[in-house]
Design a protein around this motif. Structure first.
Motif, PDB file in Angstrom:
ATOM      1  N   VAL A  14       0.852  -1.192   0.000  1.00 40.80           N
ATOM      2  CA  VAL A  14       0.000   0.000   0.000  1.00 40.80           C
ATOM      3  C   VAL A  14       0.885   1.239   0.000  1.00 40.80           C
ATOM      4  O   VAL A  14       2.057   1.195   0.384  1.00 40.80           O
ATOM      5  N   HIS A  15       0.285   2.348  -0.428  1.00 39.66           N
ATOM      6  CA  HIS A  15       1.016   3.602  -0.603  1.00 39.66           C
ATOM      7  C   HIS A  15       0.303   4.731   0.129  1.00 39.66           C
ATOM      8  O   HIS A  15      -0.909   4.699   0.321  1.00 39.66           O
ATOM      9  N   THR A  16       1.080   5.732   0.526  1.00 37.32           N
ATOM     10  CA  THR A  16       0.535   6.895   1.230  1.00 37.32           C
ATOM     11  C   THR A  16       1.008   8.167   0.534  1.00 37.32           C
ATOM     12  O   THR A  16       1.639   8.134  -0.519  1.00 37.32           O
ATOM     13  N   THR A  17       0.735   9.294   1.175  1.00 38.76           N
ATOM     14  CA  THR A  17       1.160  10.585   0.635  1.00 38.76           C
ATOM     15  C   THR A  17       2.677  10.748   0.669  1.00 38.76           C
ATOM     16  O   THR A  17       3.197  11.739   0.135  1.00 38.76           O
ATOM     17  N   TYR A  18       3.392   9.799   1.254  1.00 40.86           N
ATOM     18  CA  TYR A  18       4.852   9.845   1.163  1.00 40.86           C
ATOM     19  C   TYR A  18       5.327   9.510  -0.257  1.00 40.86           C
ATOM     20  O   TYR A  18       6.473   9.786  -0.596  1.00 40.86           O
ATOM     21  N   SER A  19       4.455   8.892  -1.067  1.00 43.56           N
ATOM     22  CA  SER A  19       4.785   8.730  -2.489  1.00 43.56           C
ATOM     23  C   SER A  19       3.554   9.125  -3.295  1.00 43.56           C
ATOM     24  O   SER A  19       3.169  10.297  -3.279  1.00 43.56           O
ATOM     25  N   ASP A  20       2.902   8.186  -3.965  1.00 44.05           N
ATOM     26  CA  ASP A  20       1.790   8.549  -4.841  1.00 44.05           C
ATOM     27  C   ASP A  20       0.445   8.071  -4.326  1.00 44.05           C
ATOM     28  O   ASP A  20      -0.509   7.936  -5.097  1.00 44.05           O
ATOM     29  N   GLY A  21       0.339   7.807  -3.035  1.00 45.10           N
ATOM     30  CA  GLY A  21      -0.948   7.465  -2.451  1.00 45.10           C
ATOM     31  C   GLY A  21      -1.716   8.721  -2.076  1.00 45.10           C
ATOM     32  O   GLY A  21      -1.135   9.799  -1.886  1.00 45.10           O
ATOM     33  N   THR A  22      -3.024   8.593  -1.928  1.00 42.57           N
ATOM     34  CA  THR A  22      -3.863   9.737  -1.566  1.00 42.57           C
ATOM     35  C   THR A  22      -4.037   9.858  -0.060  1.00 42.57           C
ATOM     36  O   THR A  22      -4.229  10.951   0.461  1.00 42.57           O
ATOM     37  N   ALA A  23      -3.961   8.738   0.661  1.00 44.78           N
ATOM     38  CA  ALA A  23      -4.193   8.733   2.101  1.00 44.78           C
ATOM     39  C   ALA A  23      -2.900   8.974   2.874  1.00 44.78           C
ATOM     40  O   ALA A  23      -1.807   8.619   2.426  1.00 44.78           O
ATOM     41  N   THR A  24      -3.030   9.555   4.047  1.00 44.86           N
ATOM     42  CA  THR A  24      -1.907   9.726   4.960  1.00 44.86           C
ATOM     43  C   THR A  24      -1.682   8.435   5.746  1.00 44.86           C
ATOM     44  O   THR A  24      -2.528   7.530   5.738  1.00 44.86           O
ATOM     45  N   VAL A  25      -0.560   8.369   6.442  1.00 43.06           N
ATOM     46  CA  VAL A  25      -0.301   7.186   7.274  1.00 43.06           C
ATOM     47  C   VAL A  25      -1.375   7.009   8.343  1.00 43.06           C
ATOM     48  O   VAL A  25      -1.888   5.893   8.535  1.00 43.06           O
ATOM     49  N   PRO A  26      -1.778   8.056   9.092  1.00 50.44           N
ATOM     50  CA  PRO A  26      -2.855   7.852  10.071  1.00 50.44           C
ATOM     51  C   PRO A  26      -4.151   7.344   9.439  1.00 50.44           C
ATOM     52  O   PRO A  26      -4.843   6.505  10.026  1.00 50.44           O
ATOM     53  N   GLU A  27      -4.477   7.830   8.247  1.00 46.53           N
ATOM     54  CA  GLU A  27      -5.685   7.349   7.576  1.00 46.53           C
ATOM     55  C   GLU A  27      -5.530   5.888   7.174  1.00 46.53           C
ATOM     56  O   GLU A  27      -6.485   5.104   7.267  1.00 46.53           O
ATOM     57  N   LEU A  28      -4.339   5.516   6.736  1.00 45.45           N
ATOM     58  CA  LEU A  28      -4.055   4.122   6.385  1.00 45.45           C
ATOM     59  C   LEU A  28      -4.253   3.219   7.604  1.00 45.45           C
ATOM     60  O   LEU A  28      -4.898   2.164   7.531  1.00 45.45           O
ATOM     61  N   LEU A  29      -3.692   3.626   8.733  1.00 40.92           N
ATOM     62  CA  LEU A  29      -3.792   2.836   9.963  1.00 40.92           C
ATOM     63  C   LEU A  29      -5.237   2.736  10.443  1.00 40.92           C
ATOM     64  O   LEU A  29      -5.679   1.677  10.906  1.00 40.92           O
ATOM     65  N   ALA A  30      -5.980   3.820  10.311  1.00 35.62           N
ATOM     66  CA  ALA A  30      -7.384   3.800  10.729  1.00 35.62           C
ATOM     67  C   ALA A  30      -8.193   2.825   9.882  1.00 35.62           C
ATOM     68  O   ALA A  30      -9.047   2.082  10.398  1.00 35.62           O
ATOM     69  N   ALA A  31      -7.920   2.810   8.583  1.00 35.55           N
ATOM     70  CA  ALA A  31      -8.631   1.880   7.702  1.00 35.55           C
ATOM     71  C   ALA A  31      -8.281   0.438   8.034  1.00 35.55           C
ATOM     72  O   ALA A  31      -9.143  -0.449   8.023  1.00 35.55           O
ATOM     73  N   ALA A  32      -7.005   0.175   8.339  1.00 38.40           N
ATOM     74  CA  ALA A  32      -6.599  -1.176   8.703  1.00 38.40           C
ATOM     75  C   ALA A  32      -7.252  -1.618   9.996  1.00 38.40           C
ATOM     76  O   ALA A  32      -7.720  -2.759  10.130  1.00 38.40           O
ATOM     77  N   ARG A  33      -7.296  -0.719  10.958  1.00 38.69           N
ATOM     78  CA  ARG A  33      -7.917  -1.045  12.247  1.00 38.69           C
ATOM     79  C   ARG A  33      -9.397  -1.357  12.055  1.00 38.69           C
ATOM     80  O   ARG A  33      -9.914  -2.339  12.605  1.00 38.69           O
ATOM     81  N   GLU A  34     -10.071  -0.554  11.252  1.00 38.91           N
ATOM     82  CA  GLU A  34     -11.493  -0.764  11.000  1.00 38.91           C
ATOM     83  C   GLU A  34     -11.736  -2.087  10.285  1.00 38.91           C
ATOM     84  O   GLU A  34     -12.745  -2.764  10.527  1.00 38.91           O
ATOM     85  N   ALA A  35     -10.808  -2.480   9.420  1.00 37.60           N
ATOM     86  CA  ALA A  35     -10.961  -3.720   8.654  1.00 37.60           C
ATOM     87  C   ALA A  35     -10.552  -4.956   9.455  1.00 37.60           C
ATOM     88  O   ALA A  35     -10.744  -6.084   8.984  1.00 37.60           O
TER      89      ALA A  35
END
Length: 352
Positions: A14-35
């Protein structure tokens, strides 16, 4: 044997705003936690900035392992366990893999069988995905991303209607299982050498950010439930960053991984191993000389189980248990479906 191990359900690639992703790391972690994922294997393109910024570690029950997707023009490589970015300028695929190993890491060829995709816009077909497979599968990688959900889907679309159907109901499409030609290639390669496999999303959450929120047809909230790499680890995650990183890397290197569709059923407790009369045990992903061997599988739910040898079905059963005595050399793995929906795929046991 099958009880002395610990399960970690991982979202991979998965990718974040550190490269070409749209989500930030906190948003990534929140989605993983929810899933319900327990770990995220982050692979921003040519960047370990998330690690330098202190994100690697456990965040409210989700462990973030920061890797990187080494991204030359031809083929990409998922590198884990490296402390610095891996230069790819002027290097061949094999040289990139060697550099990852020299840095103490392990690498998996991303979407290794990619041959691009075309969308039919009458009266012509236009390329929508460039080919970006890995050109050194024989000896220029430690493992492969056998199933790259969004990349494989996009390459299979031939009309806008097919793309729309997939985006409207991705679970229905994913439930058909990984591309058959990927499995055939993997079986052929595995006959010659160990080639651990993982399942990834190539998740970018492409879209736009409006009022601080990402709006995407492939949001992480949708895709994180489609496919996981379910690691069977020698010890549980402890909250210690270095120890937990080592735990996950060891499982990846060992091929102690199931590819799982969690929307079909959870996979905690799924085990595959082999036993010998002398008490020797061969774990999933392991390799040993051929000879009288009992293959054993235990699943956490009843399913239609297929045991394959060198890609050819050898035994079919319905239930949560499979035991079979074998003696011939071969690469043995299992697939399982529930109500005709693809559920899980093991890494193999190699009897040479």
């Amino acid at each position: 044997m099958h009880d002395v191990a610990f399960d970690v359900s991982c979202v991979v690639h998965v990718h974040t705003t550190y490269s070409d992703g749209t989500a930030t790391v906190p948003e990534l972690l929140a989605a993983a936690r929810e899933a319900g994922a327990e770990a995220v294997l982050l692979t921003d393109h040519d960047s370990l900035a998330a690690r330098r910024d202190g994100w690697e570690g456990t965040h409210d029950g989700v462990f973030l392992l920061v890797g990187t997707e080494v991204s030359p023009r031809v083929g990409h490589y998922l590198a884990f366990g490296v402390a610095d970015e891996i230069s790819h300028a002027g290097r061949s695929a094999r040289e990139i893999a060697d550099s990852v190993r020299a840095a103490g890491g392990i690498g998996f060829a991303a979407h290794p069988f990619s041959d691009g995709g075309h969308m039919l816009y009458p009266p012509v077909a236009r390329r929508i995905v460039l080919p970006h497979g890995w050109p050194a599968l024989e000896d220029g990688c430690d493992g492969i991303e056998l199933w790259s959900v969004t990349t494989d889907a996009a390459e299979a679309w031939s009309t806008p209607a097919e793309a729309w159907r997939w985006l409207r109901d991705p679970e229905a499409a994913v439930a058909a299982g990984p591309p058959a030609h990927h499995l055939r290639r993997w079986d052929e390669l595995s006959a010659r050498r160990r080639l651990p496999a993982l399942g990834g999303l190539d998740g970018h959450a492409p879209g736009v950010r409006v009022r601080g929120r990402v709006h995407s047809p492939l949001s992480h909230a949708r895709t994180f439930g489609l496919l996981r790499t379910h690691l069977v680890c020698e010890r549980p995650l402890s909250g210690d960053v270095d120890a937990d990183r080592s735990t996950l890397l060891a499982a990846l290197a060992a091929g102690a991984a199931w590819l799982v569709c969690p929307f079909v059923a959870p996979a905690h407790g799924a085990r595959l191993w082999a036993e010998r009369d002398d008490g020797t045990t061969i774990a999933m992903g392991g390799e040993a000389r051929a000879g009288p061997t009992r293959l054993c599988a235990r699943l956490p739910a009843p399913a239609d189980i297929v045991l394959l040898r060198d890609g050819v079905p050898l035994r079919r059963v319905h239930g949560d248990t499979l035991d079979l005595d074998v003696e011939l050399p071969g690469v043995y793995r299992i697939e399982a479906r529930i109500d005709q929906r693809f559920w899980l795929l093991s890494n193999p046991i190699h009897l040479r």
